[in-house]
Design an enzyme around this catalytic site. Structure first.
Site, mmCIF file in Angstrom:
data_model
loop_
_atom_site.group_PDB
_atom_site.id
_atom_site.type_symbol
_atom_site.label_atom_id
_atom_site.label_comp_id
_atom_site.label_asym_id
_atom_site.label_seq_id
_atom_site.Cartn_x
_atom_site.Cartn_y
_atom_site.Cartn_z
ATOM 1 N N ILE A 11 0.948 -1.253 -0.400
ATOM 2 C CA ILE A 11 0.254 0.218 0.435
ATOM 3 C C ILE A 11 0.688 1.449 -0.332
ATOM 4 O O ILE A 11 0.745 2.522 -0.608
ATOM 5 C CB ILE A 11 -0.915 -0.003 0.981
ATOM 6 C CG1 ILE A 11 -2.113 -1.078 1.365
ATOM 7 C CG2 ILE A 11 -1.688 1.076 1.581
ATOM 8 C CD1 ILE A 11 -2.860 -1.187 -0.181
ATOM 9 N N ASP A 30 11.672 3.428 4.958
ATOM 10 C CA ASP A 30 11.367 2.146 5.348
ATOM 11 C C ASP A 30 12.294 1.516 6.218
ATOM 12 O O ASP A 30 13.370 2.463 5.338
ATOM 13 C CB ASP A 30 10.809 1.008 4.179
ATOM 14 C CG ASP A 30 9.709 -0.653 4.337
ATOM 15 O OD1 ASP A 30 8.943 -0.237 4.338
ATOM 16 O OD2 ASP A 30 10.864 -1.424 4.914
ATOM 17 N N THR A 118 -4.597 -1.248 8.419
ATOM 18 C CA THR A 118 -5.944 -1.631 9.049
ATOM 19 C C THR A 118 -5.712 -1.948 10.999
ATOM 20 O O THR A 118 -4.347 -2.382 10.670
ATOM 21 C CB THR A 118 -6.368 -2.740 8.612
ATOM 22 O OG1 THR A 118 -6.548 -2.897 6.578
ATOM 23 C CG2 THR A 118 -7.862 -2.851 9.064
ATOM 24 N N LYS A 199 -13.768 0.351 8.551
ATOM 25 C CA LYS A 199 -12.530 -0.730 7.519
ATOM 26 C C LYS A 199 -13.349 -2.237 7.828
ATOM 27 O O LYS A 199 -12.696 -3.091 7.052
ATOM 28 C CB LYS A 199 -11.636 -0.267 7.407
ATOM 29 C CG LYS A 199 -10.363 -1.187 6.987
ATOM 30 C CD LYS A 199 -10.085 -1.362 5.682
ATOM 31 C CE LYS A 199 -9.307 -2.129 5.649
ATOM 32 N NZ LYS A 199 -9.339 -2.720 3.798
ATOM 33 N N HIS A 237 -32.818 -12.569 -7.033
ATOM 34 C CA HIS A 237 -33.595 -11.532 -6.025
ATOM 35 C C HIS A 237 -32.758 -9.975 -5.575
ATOM 36 O O HIS A 237 -31.839 -10.189 -5.599
ATOM 37 C CB HIS A 237 -33.670 -11.934 -4.548
ATOM 38 C CG HIS A 237 -34.378 -11.077 -3.388
ATOM 39 N ND1 HIS A 237 -34.494 -9.973 -2.681
ATOM 40 C CD2 HIS A 237 -35.911 -11.305 -4.109
ATOM 41 C CE1 HIS A 237 -35.660 -9.026 -2.639
ATOM 42 N NE2 HIS A 237 -36.038 -10.432 -2.372
ATOM 43 N N GLY A 250 -8.286 -17.447 1.849
ATOM 44 C CA GLY A 250 -7.063 -16.496 2.644
ATOM 45 C C GLY A 250 -7.000 -14.977 2.016
ATOM 46 O O GLY A 250 -7.442 -14.810 1.971
ATOM 47 N N CYS A 253 -6.282 -9.956 4.207
ATOM 48 C CA CYS A 253 -6.957 -8.825 4.980
ATOM 49 C C CYS A 253 -8.202 -9.824 5.368
ATOM 50 O O CYS A 253 -8.643 -9.628 6.819
ATOM 51 C CB CYS A 253 -7.126 -8.555 4.142
ATOM 52 S SG CYS A 253 -6.668 -7.741 3.278
ATOM 53 N N ARG A 320 -0.048 -15.649 0.198
ATOM 54 C CA ARG A 320 -1.104 -15.405 1.579
ATOM 55 C C ARG A 320 -1.697 -16.737 2.482
ATOM 56 O O ARG A 320 -3.180 -15.571 1.573
ATOM 57 C CB ARG A 320 -0.362 -13.849 2.592
ATOM 58 C CG ARG A 320 0.821 -13.157 1.866
ATOM 59 C CD ARG A 320 0.610 -11.881 2.180
ATOM 60 N NE ARG A 320 0.187 -11.001 1.749
ATOM 61 C CZ ARG A 320 0.231 -9.828 1.614
ATOM 62 N NH1 ARG A 320 0.498 -9.103 2.424
ATOM 63 N NH2 ARG A 320 -0.665 -9.489 0.687
HETATM 64 N N1 SAJ Z 1 -13.430 -15.684 -0.695
HETATM 65 C C1 SAJ Z 1 -14.527 -16.732 -1.499
HETATM 66 N N2 SAJ Z 1 -15.884 -16.405 -2.029
HETATM 67 C C2 SAJ Z 1 -15.936 -15.374 -2.258
HETATM 68 C C3 SAJ Z 1 -14.964 -13.970 -1.928
HETATM 69 C C4 SAJ Z 1 -14.020 -14.446 -1.510
HETATM 70 O O1 SAJ Z 1 -14.053 -17.540 -0.362
HETATM 71 O O2 SAJ Z 1 -17.190 -14.783 -1.965
HETATM 72 C C5 SAJ Z 1 -12.150 -16.020 -0.719
HETATM 73 C C6 SAJ Z 1 -11.312 -15.647 -1.664
HETATM 74 O O3 SAJ Z 1 -10.884 -16.985 -2.158
HETATM 75 C C7 SAJ Z 1 -9.806 -15.217 -0.866
HETATM 76 C C8 SAJ Z 1 -10.822 -14.454 -0.281
HETATM 77 O O4 SAJ Z 1 -11.648 -14.936 0.570
HETATM 78 O O5 SAJ Z 1 -9.415 -16.171 -0.413
HETATM 79 C C9 SAJ Z 1 -10.306 -13.224 -0.061
HETATM 80 O O6 SAJ Z 1 -10.885 -12.672 -0.813
HETATM 81 P P1 SAJ Z 1 -11.516 -10.921 -1.375
HETATM 82 O O7 SAJ Z 1 -11.239 -10.400 -2.707
HETATM 83 O O8 SAJ Z 1 -12.079 -11.044 -0.629
HETATM 84 O O9 SAJ Z 1 -10.621 -10.158 -0.536
HETATM 85 P P2 SAJ Z 1 -9.316 -9.487 -0.793
HETATM 86 O O10 SAJ Z 1 -8.356 -10.303 -0.241
HETATM 87 O O11 SAJ Z 1 -8.165 -10.216 -1.578
HETATM 88 O O12 SAJ Z 1 -9.800 -8.238 -1.247
HETATM 89 C C10 SAJ Z 1 -10.695 -7.818 0.402
HETATM 90 C C11 SAJ Z 1 -11.959 -6.596 -0.215
HETATM 91 N N3 SAJ Z 1 -12.414 -6.472 0.664
HETATM 92 C C12 SAJ Z 1 -14.205 -6.684 0.184
HETATM 93 O O13 SAJ Z 1 -14.300 -6.597 -1.224
HETATM 94 C C13 SAJ Z 1 -14.735 -6.267 1.835
HETATM 95 C C14 SAJ Z 1 -10.759 -5.379 -0.819
HETATM 96 O O14 SAJ Z 1 -11.622 -4.471 -1.538
HETATM 97 C C15 SAJ Z 1 -10.377 -4.751 0.442
HETATM 98 O O15 SAJ Z 1 -10.048 -3.235 0.286
HETATM 99 C C16 SAJ Z 1 -9.203 -5.873 1.093
HETATM 100 O O16 SAJ Z 1 -9.843 -7.198 1.286
HETATM 101 C C17 SAJ Z 1 -8.182 -5.724 1.994
HETATM 102 O O17 SAJ Z 1 -7.099 -4.852 1.454
HETATM 103 O O18 SAJ Z 1 -8.565 -5.780 3.457
#
Ligand code: SAJ
Length: 421
Positions: A11, A30, A118, A199, A237, A250, A253, A320
């Site tokens: 970031i 850094d 965060t 957040k 819906h 995974g 975040c 990660r």
């Molecule tokens: N996953 C599922 N099912 C889903 C969505 C995701 O199993 O329907 C899994 C993914 O495979 C992955 C994990 O969850 O392993 C996380 O994926 P993600 O796309 O939900 O999360 P990140 O970590 O890539 O990004 C999220 C995002 N937060 C939201 O969408 C609310 C991003 O906007 C944030 O900025 C980021 O976390 C963060 O920086 O916190």
């Protein structure tokens, strides 16, 4: 105006480059000398569309300098990592505390400090403010969380709405003026605690909804239904948005933010249970593997298993909290012949995944689709059939395969229909 960005990671460095491009005099700080030297050579490990050009542009503008010690500035933006201690499941705020102490050592009247990392609720006023107050100078402090989707970072950093949470009105206004210079999204003013909560709510909402999707997937398997079709129909819906089941959660975040939120909240039930459900999905995949092998009278001990996908989600190189690796570790308890494959991830936990699918699946008795990389959607399974073992089993945890390829047993997470030959 000179801005010091503290923490040049995933970031911080893009933030520093965008600020330099917006015309600010930027100093990136850094503690990692390797990070500093690679940036000075315009090298980065951050693989995001458009980022390399952005970094080159920022460096050639001569408005971005980096170093391994704090430098006096008018504005400080802290973007150091705040990870989760695996044992205590509490936030490790060591790097953040050090960053704030470094800023305090050069703090002068009227400086603005912005926290983007965060943090657990109450950190800005409870931990950071007292460190700066000790300098007995008037300063301004705000919590402004980043919320960029990995894989779309540069675009989202500029276009997403930003929450600006000052410890007082003036801090909010001063912080807002900085983001106003490069942010095209809405700049939403609030206080520090509300910003910290918002957040954490974003990613906790997502984690809980993924857990719901995973639980109804297990339900559908037992009932003999197809969770994917049922979710699609439910989402037709206008006010329903059920997330997608998968092999677990995974990434950096969603695996930590909910723990930050409930750190001081012992009575959490839904959030704790959601984290548990998600963490058990890799075990469910392993149980599916074992049942599938016994259905074709194969002993897992002598079987070869190929895991496609180490990255935590599709089309990224970030491993990660990899579900693929977690499934790999569990399977290694039963058989040595387990292979990890990923087109993007070069190394994780001292393992170098096989790059090419054809190589990974050679002689495999089971192939598990764990990450939804686009590459995997193009695989012609029937043409690969002869490379695999006898009665090969395909386990699809991401709903990538719609029709059972001839010659395979196809088992889909959340799909109750019995494995078919
Ligand atoms: N996953 C599922 N099912 C889903 C969505 C995701 O199993 O329907 C899994 C993914 O495979 C992955 C994990 O969850 O392993 C996380 O994926 P993600 O796309 O939900 O999360 P990140 O970590 O890539 O990004 C999220 C995002 N937060 C939201 O969408 C609310 C991003 O906007 C944030 O900025 C980021 O976390 C963060 O920086 O916190």
């Amino acid at each position: 105006m000179k801005i010091c960005v503290v923490g040049l990671g995933y970031i911080g460095l893009p933030t520093a480059a965008i600020l330099a491009k917006a015309g600010f005099e930027v100093y990136g700080y850094d503690v990692n000398d390797l990070t500093i030297s690679s940036i000075r050579n315009a090298k980065t490990t951050i693989e995001e569309p458009g980022f390399e050009d952005l970094l080159t542009e920022a460096l050639s503008s001569k408005r971005l300098h980096v170093g391994n010690s704090i430098e006096r500035s008018e504005v400080y933006i802290v973007a150091v990592s705040t990870s989760l201690d695996p044992r205590s499941k509490k936030a490790d705020l060591g790097p953040l505390t050090k960053a704030v102490r470094d800023i305090a050592s050069v703090l002068t009247e009227g400086d603005l400090v912005i926290i983007e990392s965060t943090v657990p609720p109450g950190t800005t006023t409870g931990l950071i403010k007292p460190i700066l107050d000790a300098k007995k100078k008037r300063y301004f402090l705000a919590f402004c969380p980043e919320r960029v989707l990995p894989g779309n970072l540069v675009h989202e950093m500029v276009n997403n709405n930003r929450i600006i949470g000052g410890i007082d009105e003036e801090s909010t206004k001063k912080a807002k003026a900085i983001y106003h210079k490069f942010c095209k999204g809405q700049l939403i003013e609030t206080d520090a605690l509300t910003a910290e909560l918002a957040k954490l709510f974003e990613n906790t909402y997502r984690t809980v909804n993924i857990a719901l999707a995973n639980e109804i997937a297990l339900l559908a398997e037992g009932l003999g239904g197809d969770v994917w079709d049922a979710i699609d129909l439910a989402n037709s819906h206008p006010r329903v948005y059920i997330h997608q089941p998968g092999p677990g959660v995974g990434g950096y975040c969603l695996t930590k933010d909910p723990y930050f939120l409930i750190e001081g909240f012992r009575d959490s039930k839904i959030i704790r249970e959601a984290l548990r459900i998600n963490s058990k999905m890799p075990e469910h995949v392993v149980k599916t593997v074992r049942e599938a092998l016994s259905a074709v009278k194969k002993d897992i001990k002598g079987s070869k298993i190929a895991i496609l996908g180490v990255a935590y989600k599709g089309n990224v190189a970030d491993p990660r909290e990899s579900q693929g690796y977690c499934i790999y570790s569990l399977l290694k308890k039963f058989t040595d012949d387990v292979v990890l494959q990923d087109p993007y991830v070069k190394e994780y936990m001292d393992i170098r995944p096989v790059k090419v699918v054809n190589e990974a699946i050679k002689g495999a008795d089971v192939v598990i689709l764990v990450t939804e990389h686009d590459d995997y959607k193009k695989i012609d399974w029937e043409s690969m059939h002869k490379k695999l073992g006898k009665d090969p089993v395909l386990i699809d945890t991401r709903n990538l395969i719609k029709v059972r390829p001839k010659g395979y047993i196809l088992i889909r997470l959340g799909h109750g229909r019995k494995a078919r030959r």
